[in-house]
Write a protein that holds these residues in place. Structure first.
Motif, PDB file in Angstrom:
ATOM      1  N   ASP A  46       1.254  -1.318  -0.066  1.00  0.00           N
ATOM      2  CA  ASP A  46       0.227  -0.027  -0.128  1.00  0.00           C
ATOM      3  C   ASP A  46       0.625   1.333  -0.018  1.00  0.00           C
ATOM      4  OD1 ASP A  46      -2.643  -1.307   0.145  1.00  0.00           O
ATOM      5  OD2 ASP A  46      -2.537  -1.654   1.964  1.00  0.00           O
ATOM      6  N   GLY A  47       1.566   1.094   0.704  1.00  0.00           N
ATOM      7  CA  GLY A  47       2.758   2.423   0.418  1.00  0.00           C
ATOM      8  C   GLY A  47       3.370   2.550  -0.096  1.00  0.00           C
ATOM      9  N   ILE A  48       3.689   0.820  -1.178  1.00  0.00           N
ATOM     10  CA  ILE A  48       4.551   1.936  -2.433  1.00  0.00           C
ATOM     11  C   ILE A  48       3.602   2.063  -3.328  1.00  0.00           C
ATOM     12  CG2 ILE A  48       5.533   0.494  -4.392  1.00  0.00           C
ATOM     13  CD1 ILE A  48       7.179   0.257  -1.905  1.00  0.00           C
ATOM     14  N   GLN A  49       3.083   1.525  -3.505  1.00  0.00           N
ATOM     15  CA  GLN A  49       1.293   2.538  -4.354  1.00  0.00           C
ATOM     16  C   GLN A  49       1.182   3.950  -4.095  1.00  0.00           C
ATOM     17  OE1 GLN A  49       0.422   1.006  -6.645  1.00  0.00           O
ATOM     18  NE2 GLN A  49       1.462  -0.651  -6.630  1.00  0.00           N
ATOM     19  N   GLU A  50       1.303   4.188  -3.289  1.00  0.00           N
ATOM     20  CA  GLU A  50       0.764   5.156  -2.559  1.00  0.00           C
ATOM     21  C   GLU A  50       2.525   6.773  -3.504  1.00  0.00           C
ATOM     22  OE1 GLU A  50       0.477   6.310   1.510  1.00  0.00           O
ATOM     23  OE2 GLU A  50      -1.643   4.789   1.266  1.00  0.00           O
ATOM     24  N   LEU A  51       3.490   6.486  -3.129  1.00  0.00           N
ATOM     25  CA  LEU A  51       4.731   6.959  -3.257  1.00  0.00           C
ATOM     26  C   LEU A  51       4.556   6.550  -4.822  1.00  0.00           C
ATOM     27  CD1 LEU A  51       7.141   7.963  -3.021  1.00  0.00           C
ATOM     28  CD2 LEU A  51       8.034   5.312  -2.721  1.00  0.00           C
ATOM     29  N   ALA A  52       4.170   5.174  -5.775  1.00  0.00           N
ATOM     30  CA  ALA A  52       3.795   5.555  -7.340  1.00  0.00           C
ATOM     31  C   ALA A  52       2.559   6.676  -7.311  1.00  0.00           C
ATOM     32  CB  ALA A  52       4.126   4.393  -7.202  1.00  0.00           C
ATOM     33  N   SER A  53       1.503   6.687  -6.616  1.00  0.00           N
ATOM     34  CA  SER A  53       0.743   8.121  -7.265  1.00  0.00           C
ATOM     35  C   SER A  53       1.545   9.487  -6.835  1.00  0.00           C
ATOM     36  CB  SER A  53      -0.601   8.028  -6.421  1.00  0.00           C
ATOM     37  OG  SER A  53      -1.039   6.792  -6.832  1.00  0.00           O
ATOM     38  N   SER A  54       2.309   9.386  -5.844  1.00  0.00           N
ATOM     39  CA  SER A  54       2.679  10.862  -5.860  1.00  0.00           C
ATOM     40  C   SER A  54       4.376  10.687  -7.556  1.00  0.00           C
ATOM     41  CB  SER A  54       3.458  10.993  -4.581  1.00  0.00           C
ATOM     42  OG  SER A  54       4.367  11.988  -4.405  1.00  0.00           O
ATOM     43  N   ALA A  87       6.491   0.452 -10.412  1.00  0.00           N
ATOM     44  CA  ALA A  87       4.880   0.745 -10.228  1.00  0.00           C
ATOM     45  C   ALA A  87       4.443   1.465 -10.783  1.00  0.00           C
ATOM     46  CB  ALA A  87       4.567   0.622  -8.921  1.00  0.00           C
ATOM     47  N   SER A  88       4.937   2.806 -11.393  1.00  0.00           N
ATOM     48  CA  SER A  88       4.517   3.928 -11.887  1.00  0.00           C
ATOM     49  C   SER A  88       4.699   3.829 -13.166  1.00  0.00           C
ATOM     50  CB  SER A  88       5.146   5.401 -11.477  1.00  0.00           C
ATOM     51  OG  SER A  88       6.046   5.547 -11.305  1.00  0.00           O
ATOM     52  N   GLY A  89       5.804   3.232 -13.946  1.00  0.00           N
ATOM     53  CA  GLY A  89       5.910   3.171 -15.068  1.00  0.00           C
ATOM     54  C   GLY A  89       6.946   3.733 -15.222  1.00  0.00           C
ATOM     55  N   LEU A  90       7.919   4.598 -14.989  1.00  0.00           N
ATOM     56  CA  LEU A  90       9.014   4.700 -14.976  1.00  0.00           C
ATOM     57  C   LEU A  90      10.181   4.347 -15.456  1.00  0.00           C
ATOM     58  CD1 LEU A  90       9.462   7.663 -12.622  1.00  0.00           C
ATOM     59  CD2 LEU A  90       8.310   8.289 -15.127  1.00  0.00           C
ATOM     60  N   ALA A  91      10.496   4.340 -16.834  1.00  0.00           N
ATOM     61  CA  ALA A  91      11.672   4.040 -17.438  1.00  0.00           C
ATOM     62  C   ALA A  91      13.384   3.860 -17.152  1.00  0.00           C
ATOM     63  CB  ALA A  91      12.005   4.539 -19.088  1.00  0.00           C
ATOM     64  N   THR A  92      12.898   5.875 -15.865  1.00  0.00           N
ATOM     65  CA  THR A  92      14.480   6.289 -16.047  1.00  0.00           C
ATOM     66  C   THR A  92      14.495   6.509 -14.522  1.00  0.00           C
ATOM     67  OG1 THR A  92      14.020   8.132 -16.208  1.00  0.00           O
ATOM     68  CG2 THR A  92      15.830   6.487 -17.853  1.00  0.00           C
ATOM     69  N   ILE A  93      15.412   6.353 -13.347  1.00  0.00           N
ATOM     70  CA  ILE A  93      15.294   7.274 -11.737  1.00  0.00           C
ATOM     71  C   ILE A  93      16.515   8.429 -11.595  1.00  0.00           C
ATOM     72  CG2 ILE A  93      15.987   5.078 -11.127  1.00  0.00           C
ATOM     73  CD1 ILE A  93      14.208   5.657  -8.201  1.00  0.00           C
ATOM     74  N   PRO A  94      16.684   9.375 -11.258  1.00  0.00           N
ATOM     75  CA  PRO A  94      17.068  10.172 -11.036  1.00  0.00           C
ATOM     76  C   PRO A  94      18.547   9.093  -9.860  1.00  0.00           C
ATOM     77  CG  PRO A  94      15.370  11.106  -9.951  1.00  0.00           C
ATOM     78  CD  PRO A  94      15.606   9.962 -10.639  1.00  0.00           C
ATOM     79  N   ALA A  95      19.987   9.683 -10.568  1.00  0.00           N
ATOM     80  CA  ALA A  95      20.528   8.533  -8.816  1.00  0.00           C
ATOM     81  C   ALA A  95      21.891   9.441  -8.564  1.00  0.00           C
ATOM     82  CB  ALA A  95      20.899   7.050  -9.153  1.00  0.00           C
TER      83      ALA A  95
END
Length: 286
Positions: A46-54, A87-95
């Motif tokens: 549930d926490g992961i999905q909330e973060l994905a929405s954000s 979960a949000s469908g992104l291809a990349t992430i800042p790192a």
């Protein structure tokens, strides 16, 4: 100005500070792998999905921390952000890429999670023991590294001496850390399990559990002081009957037998526990 991971974490894990000199890059999610030293085994979906929405609405605001490995990158801090990005469908992430040793990576994973209270009590205990074993640290040295007292470390490590079935209750949150600390001090594993079952069924508070442990210790002390008339072995049939009744009623049962007569005692530990037993008994009579 550096970006901080959370209150107090910057002081404990300076390696995770992102300074002006650190370069933020976009890394494809398929080039990332989880931290093998991650002590947390369960992530709240549930926490992961909330973060994905954000993340869908605002993007990933805080870069994750990674290090380079043979094939791609390994996540040092930010696995929840990584999972939520997937979960949000992104291809990349800042790192931000950091150069860190295995010991630093293990310590960071432990400290970050413990400081944020993301682990259950058993996961914390296992993580503490793993870092002590892996890097030959004393409890005192570990307490300094994670910013906790030595007694805090010792209390968690004691949980590792619980029977496996009770560890599972602690992992699932069925039994609290306070209850587990009280039970781990009991010497007999069978008594530990009896107390655990009674505690769960009766929904005892920690204080009620401690009072029952104290009562049993006092009874045991009185028995030792009484002169022994005869050290009789319990009839195997009566012993088996006790165990069957204990399994059925999920409480401590004692059968007192003498000269072809006797009594059966069922222990209850709260008003709710008494009502539970009465319902079971009345249901069998009707």
């Amino acid at each position: 100005m550096s970006k901080r991971l959370g209150k107090g974490l910057g002081a404990l894990i300076p390696e995770l500070e992102i300074g002006e000199e650190d370069k933020v890059i976009e890394i494809p999610l398929n080039q990332l792998r989880a931290n093998p030293y991650q002590p947390r085994k369960h992530f709240n979906e549930d926490g992961i999905q909330e973060l994905a929405s954000s993340i869908k609405e605002h993007g990933v605001i805080q870069p994750i921390i990674v290090r380079t490995v043979l094939k791609g990158y390994e996540i040092i801090a930010g696995e929840r952000r990584f999972r939520a990005s997937q979960a949000s469908g992104l291809a990349t992430i800042p790192a931000v890429v950091k150069k860190l040793s295995d010991q630093q990576v293990m310590e960071i994973a432990l400290i970050e999670n413990v400081q944020r209270e993301d682990l259950n009590a058993m996961e914390i205990a296992i993580a503490y023991q793993a870092i002590i074993d892996q890097f030959s640290l004393t409890q005192e040295e570990l307490s300094v590294k994670v910013g906790k007292s030595r007694s805090h470390i010792a209390n968690f490590l004691r949980l590792l001496h619980l029977p496996e079935s009770i560890k599972q209750y602690v992992s699932r949150g069925t039994l609290s850390m306070g209850h587990a600390r009280a039970i781990v001090g009991v010497k007999d594993d069978k008594v530990k399990k009896e107390l655990t079952d009674a505690c769960i069924n009766g929904q005892w508070s920690v204080r009620q559990l401690e009072e029952e442990i104290k009562r049993r210790e006092e009874l045991a002390s009185e028995d030792k002081e009484k002169p022994k008339v005869k050290d009789k072995k319990k009839d195997p049939y009566l012993h088996q009957a006790e165990e069957q009744l204990q399994d059925h009623y999920r409480t401590t049962v004692r059968i007192k037998h003498q000269n072809y007569k006797g009594r059966i005692e069922l222990m209850y530990y709260s008003k709710d526990d008494l009502e539970r037993l009465l319902e079971m008994l009345q249901g069998q009579i009707s």
